[in-house]
Design a protein around this motif. Structure first.
Motif, PDB file in Angstrom:
ATOM      1  N   SER A   2      33.974  46.495  44.165  1.00  0.00           N
ATOM      2  CA  SER A   2      34.133  45.181  43.817  1.00  0.00           C
ATOM      3  C   SER A   2      35.201  45.069  42.657  1.00  0.00           C
ATOM      4  O   SER A   2      34.819  45.761  41.717  1.00  0.00           O
ATOM      5  CB  SER A   2      32.708  44.289  43.808  1.00  0.00           C
ATOM      6  N   SER A   4      34.812  42.781  40.509  1.00  0.00           N
ATOM      7  CA  SER A   4      33.915  42.072  39.724  1.00  0.00           C
ATOM      8  C   SER A   4      32.384  42.518  39.637  1.00  0.00           C
ATOM      9  O   SER A   4      32.111  42.838  40.900  1.00  0.00           O
ATOM     10  CB  SER A   4      33.920  40.560  39.656  1.00  0.00           C
ATOM     11  N   SER A   6      28.276  41.845  39.537  1.00  0.00           N
ATOM     12  CA  SER A   6      27.601  40.759  40.028  1.00  0.00           C
ATOM     13  C   SER A   6      27.501  39.713  38.693  1.00  0.00           C
ATOM     14  O   SER A   6      27.327  39.906  37.712  1.00  0.00           O
ATOM     15  CB  SER A   6      26.062  41.373  40.337  1.00  0.00           C
ATOM     16  N   ARG A  79      34.625  31.501  38.886  1.00  0.00           N
ATOM     17  CA  ARG A  79      33.770  32.546  39.377  1.00  0.00           C
ATOM     18  C   ARG A  79      33.884  32.330  41.016  1.00  0.00           C
ATOM     19  O   ARG A  79      34.044  33.509  41.757  1.00  0.00           O
ATOM     20  CB  ARG A  79      32.333  32.478  39.034  1.00  0.00           C
ATOM     21  N   GLU A  80      33.707  31.135  41.451  1.00  0.00           N
ATOM     22  CA  GLU A  80      33.656  31.089  43.049  1.00  0.00           C
ATOM     23  C   GLU A  80      34.975  31.172  43.706  1.00  0.00           C
ATOM     24  O   GLU A  80      35.403  31.684  44.617  1.00  0.00           O
ATOM     25  CB  GLU A  80      33.266  29.659  43.343  1.00  0.00           C
ATOM     26  N   HIS A  82      37.132  33.209  42.262  1.00  0.00           N
ATOM     27  CA  HIS A  82      37.405  34.795  42.387  1.00  0.00           C
ATOM     28  C   HIS A  82      36.758  35.327  43.418  1.00  0.00           C
ATOM     29  O   HIS A  82      37.059  36.347  44.092  1.00  0.00           O
ATOM     30  CB  HIS A  82      36.787  35.294  40.690  1.00  0.00           C
ATOM     31  N   ASN A  83      35.392  34.817  43.617  1.00  0.00           N
ATOM     32  CA  ASN A  83      34.903  35.332  44.949  1.00  0.00           C
ATOM     33  C   ASN A  83      35.600  35.226  46.041  1.00  0.00           C
ATOM     34  O   ASN A  83      35.690  36.345  46.928  1.00  0.00           O
ATOM     35  CB  ASN A  83      33.580  34.678  44.888  1.00  0.00           C
ATOM     36  N   LYS A  84      36.195  33.979  46.383  1.00  0.00           N
ATOM     37  CA  LYS A  84      36.765  33.743  47.367  1.00  0.00           C
ATOM     38  C   LYS A  84      38.218  34.641  47.537  1.00  0.00           C
ATOM     39  O   LYS A  84      38.696  35.156  48.598  1.00  0.00           O
ATOM     40  CB  LYS A  84      37.244  32.472  47.900  1.00  0.00           C
ATOM     41  N   GLU A  86      38.774  37.508  46.146  1.00  0.00           N
ATOM     42  CA  GLU A  86      38.150  38.690  46.189  1.00  0.00           C
ATOM     43  C   GLU A  86      37.894  39.173  47.986  1.00  0.00           C
ATOM     44  O   GLU A  86      38.475  40.278  48.390  1.00  0.00           O
ATOM     45  CB  GLU A  86      36.939  39.333  45.546  1.00  0.00           C
ATOM     46  N   GLU A  87      37.154  38.210  48.535  1.00  0.00           N
ATOM     47  CA  GLU A  87      36.900  38.213  49.948  1.00  0.00           C
ATOM     48  C   GLU A  87      38.208  38.388  50.935  1.00  0.00           C
ATOM     49  O   GLU A  87      38.231  38.942  51.893  1.00  0.00           O
ATOM     50  CB  GLU A  87      36.040  37.360  50.385  1.00  0.00           C
TER      51      GLU A  87
END
Length: 234
Positions: A2, A4, A6, A79-80, A82-84, A86-87
């Motif tokens: 990943s 990032s 956790s 953060r949200e 970034h998560n999207k 990344e996905e």
């Protein structure tokens, strides 16, 4: 691997409180999704507990209970996002073969996301404008997430060099700078100027950058010395 770490350790709950906890998590996720959409339209700076409560048709105290402060809300949105990011971009791209195919996939998926964000806005780009000269936790969160993505791109470029797709003396940081410059230009021309053909220019620009660094066929090159860290990344 990943881009990032956790964000938080998993919470533990008793069986009796599990249903309440799950409901709270679902509510928080719904609030965060609405906050992300709102921030994309009006920016992180325009995001507030009150504005979000109005969108969610909740009380301010109800929203506040999930985030605690406006700053925590803004960081959670970063953060949200970034998560999207990344996905949608990083995870599918690393399934491509090592080297230039993977780097090209990362760029193409990045461009695709920017094209979708023409009408909504990019949190990374708008956030950089809002917080470039404003130190604090929100700026730190933004910088950390963008830096993680840049490190992933730099790693992909170095892999392309190791695989013999790019010249042995190619400068990864210069290439990264030029690629990121294309994205910034694309966002500016497509979103602000509304210029037609910006997507095609971005793709042509990437191919021109690659051609400048492309290894000459038939050139002999020494096998790269793999560091322990690079070996673990395989």
């Amino acid at each position: 691997m990943s881009t990032s770490a956790s964000l938080a350790a998993p919470r533990r709950s008793s069986t009796g409180s599990r249903g309440t906890l799950q409901k709270g998590q679902q509510t928080r996720a719904a609030i965060l999704e609405a906050a992300l959409g709102l921030a994309s339209q009006i920016g992180l700076e325009g995001l507030s507990i009150g504005a979000l409560a109005e969108v969610m048709q909740m009380s301010k105290s109800g929203v506040f209970a999930h985030f605690g402060s406006r700053e925590e809300l803004q960081i959670s949105v970063v953060r949200e996002y970034h998560n999207k990011f990344e996905e949608e971009i990083f995870m599918p791209a690393i399934r491509e073969p090592r080297g230039l195919p993977r780097l090209r996939a990362m760029f193409e998926r990045w461009v695709k996301r920017v094209s979708v964000e023409v009408d909504s806005g990019c949190i990374y780009i708008s956030g950089a404008v809002e917080f470039d000269d404003r130190p604090g936790p929100v700026r730190d969160a933004l910088v950390g997430m963008v830096r993680a993505w840049h490190q992933a791109l730099e790693k992909a470029i170095r892999m392309a060099i190791d695989e013999g797709h790019l010249k042995a003396d190619a400068d990864p940081m210069q290439m990264l700078f030029e690629i990121h410059g294309l994205i910034l230009a694309l966002h500016h021309d497509a979103r602000f100027m509304r210029n037609a053909g910006a997507l095609e220019r971005a793709h042509r620009g990437f191919e021109r950058i690659v051609s400048d660094y492309l290894a000459v066929p038939g050139t002999t090159r020494p096998a790269p010395a793999k560091t322990a860290a690079r070996a673990r990344a395989r």
